[in-house]
Design a protein around this motif. Structure first.
Motif, PDB file in Angstrom:
ATOM      1  N   ARG A   1       0.834  -1.209   0.000  1.00 34.96           N
ATOM      2  CA  ARG A   1       0.000   0.000   0.000  1.00 34.96           C
ATOM      3  C   ARG A   1       0.865   1.255   0.000  1.00 34.96           C
ATOM      4  N   SER A   2       1.971   1.231   0.729  1.00 29.86           N
ATOM      5  CA  SER A   2       2.819   2.410   0.784  1.00 29.86           C
ATOM      6  C   SER A   2       3.498   2.670  -0.554  1.00 29.86           C
ATOM      7  N   LEU A   3       3.741   1.613  -1.318  1.00 29.54           N
ATOM      8  CA  LEU A   3       4.370   1.777  -2.632  1.00 29.54           C
ATOM      9  C   LEU A   3       3.492   2.571  -3.599  1.00 29.54           C
TER      10      LEU A   3
ATOM     11  N   GLN B   1       5.865   5.145  -5.210  1.00 25.70           N
ATOM     12  CA  GLN B   1       6.356   4.759  -6.529  1.00 25.70           C
ATOM     13  C   GLN B   1       6.688   5.943  -7.440  1.00 25.70           C
ATOM     14  N   PRO B   2       5.876   7.016  -7.461  1.00 24.94           N
ATOM     15  CA  PRO B   2       6.264   8.144  -8.317  1.00 24.94           C
ATOM     16  C   PRO B   2       7.641   8.728  -7.961  1.00 24.94           C
ATOM     17  N   ALA B   3       7.981   8.762  -6.686  1.00 23.17           N
ATOM     18  CA  ALA B   3       9.309   9.250  -6.276  1.00 23.17           C
ATOM     19  C   ALA B   3      10.390   8.235  -6.635  1.00 23.17           C
ATOM     20  N   ILE B   4      10.107   6.961  -6.456  1.00 17.92           N
ATOM     21  CA  ILE B   4      11.063   5.910  -6.812  1.00 17.92           C
ATOM     22  C   ILE B   4      11.341   5.956  -8.311  1.00 17.92           C
ATOM     23  N   ASP B   5      10.294   6.178  -9.101  1.00 27.12           N
ATOM     24  CA  ASP B   5      10.430   6.209 -10.560  1.00 27.12           C
ATOM     25  C   ASP B   5      11.320   7.348 -11.055  1.00 27.12           C
ATOM     26  N   LEU B   6      11.575   8.339 -10.208  1.00 27.46           N
ATOM     27  CA  LEU B   6      12.472   9.429 -10.586  1.00 27.46           C
ATOM     28  C   LEU B   6      13.922   8.964 -10.648  1.00 27.46           C
ATOM     29  N   GLY B   7      14.211   7.806 -10.080  1.00 24.64           N
ATOM     30  CA  GLY B   7      15.580   7.292 -10.087  1.00 24.64           C
ATOM     31  C   GLY B   7      16.409   7.947  -9.005  1.00 24.64           C
ATOM     32  N   ALA B   8      17.708   8.093  -9.298  1.00 27.38           N
ATOM     33  CA  ALA B   8      18.617   8.671  -8.311  1.00 27.38           C
ATOM     34  C   ALA B   8      18.320  10.156  -8.148  1.00 27.38           C
ATOM     35  N   PRO B   9      18.415  10.653  -6.950  1.00 30.23           N
ATOM     36  CA  PRO B   9      18.841  10.018  -5.706  1.00 30.23           C
ATOM     37  C   PRO B   9      17.707   9.369  -4.922  1.00 30.23           C
ATOM     38  N   PHE B  10      16.464   9.519  -5.406  1.00 23.66           N
ATOM     39  CA  PHE B  10      15.318   9.095  -4.605  1.00 23.66           C
ATOM     40  C   PHE B  10      15.197   7.580  -4.464  1.00 23.66           C
ATOM     41  N   ALA B  11      15.308   6.851  -5.564  1.00 23.60           N
ATOM     42  CA  ALA B  11      15.098   5.399  -5.513  1.00 23.60           C
ATOM     43  C   ALA B  11      16.005   4.703  -4.497  1.00 23.60           C
ATOM     44  N   PRO B  12      17.319   4.915  -4.521  1.00 28.05           N
ATOM     45  CA  PRO B  12      18.147   4.198  -3.553  1.00 28.05           C
ATOM     46  C   PRO B  12      17.895   4.616  -2.105  1.00 28.05           C
ATOM     47  N   MET B  13      17.573   5.880  -1.893  1.00 26.59           N
ATOM     48  CA  MET B  13      17.304   6.332  -0.525  1.00 26.59           C
ATOM     49  C   MET B  13      15.993   5.746  -0.005  1.00 26.59           C
ATOM     50  N   ILE B  14      14.983   5.715  -0.851  1.00 25.99           N
ATOM     51  CA  ILE B  14      13.694   5.162  -0.426  1.00 25.99           C
ATOM     52  C   ILE B  14      13.813   3.663  -0.200  1.00 25.99           C
ATOM     53  N   GLU B  15      14.545   2.976  -1.054  1.00 23.06           N
ATOM     54  CA  GLU B  15      14.740   1.531  -0.844  1.00 23.06           C
ATOM     55  C   GLU B  15      15.451   1.259   0.476  1.00 23.06           C
ATOM     56  N   ALA B  16      16.449   2.075   0.815  1.00 20.88           N
ATOM     57  CA  ALA B  16      17.137   1.920   2.104  1.00 20.88           C
ATOM     58  C   ALA B  16      16.168   2.151   3.259  1.00 20.88           C
TER      59      ALA B  16
END
Length: 194
Positions: free
Chosen positions: A160-162, A166-181
């Motif tokens: 549900r949180s994804l 997901q729109p922020a993750i889809d932006l790629g770096a730097p957001f995706a790796p930070m959100i995954e962490a």
């Protein structure tokens, strides 16, 4: 400056100070975070991360959007990202608040701020998407740092949180790796249901 223009600015800026009293679902220490603190932290993220994005966004434009993106919450209130009932009326409440609040300013200034607010909401420009990424990252980080009482209260799942993240993750770096962490921390600490 003409007296009516001066009074319009003073009135709007005094009213905008009420954002400090608009509480959010996230906590900071032993109290709830307010929307003004949130906006400051989002702005700090933008300043910190702007050089990590290619092409680099127009930081002044991004900061303008961030400064006003939640001003409407003075009247509309903050809507928790996972409040299904509140989300149904959020846009209508926020548009009405934008009309009133930005309407307090001289017409050309009110229109400029309203346009900036609408740009942030529409997410159609690189600057708006970068500002959104900072906004989503801040909210997620704040929940993880405060032990996520709002997430725990509703039994928030990663799935549900994804939907929100997901729109922020889809932006790629730097957001995706930070959100995954942050997801790894949240799951590891039992803040989200896997």
């Amino acid at each position: 400056m003409a007296p009516d223009r001066r009074e319009a600015f003073l009135g709007f800026l005094a009213l905008a100070d009420r954002l400090k009293h608009t509480l959010r679902a996230a906590h900071t220490g032993d109290r709830r975070e307010n929307s003004a603190e949130h906006a400051w932290h989002v702005a700090l993220m933008a300043v910190t991360l702007a050089e990590e994005v290619s092409p680099r966004p127009d930081l002044g434009h991004v900061l303008s959007m961030i400064a006003i993106h939640d001003v409407v919450e003075i009247e509309a209130g903050d809507t928790f990202a996972f409040d299904d009932a509140g989300l149904l009326t959020q846009l209508e409440r926020e548009r009405a608040a934008a009309e009133r609040l930005f309407g307090l300013l001289p017409a050309e200034v009110g229109r400029r701020l309203r346009d900036s607010w609408e740009e942030f909401e529409a997410q159609e420009t690189p600057e708006a998407r970068f500002a959104m990424g900072c906004d989503r990252l801040q909210g997620f980080l704040q929940q993880v740092e405060c032990g996520a009482p709002a997430w725990k209260r509703i039994g928030l799942t990663k799935t549900r949180s994804l939907v929100r993240m997901q729109p922020a993750i889809d932006l790629g770096a730097p957001f995706a790796p930070m959100i995954e962490a942050l997801y790894e921390r949240a799951i590891g600490q039992g803040l989200l249901v896997p």
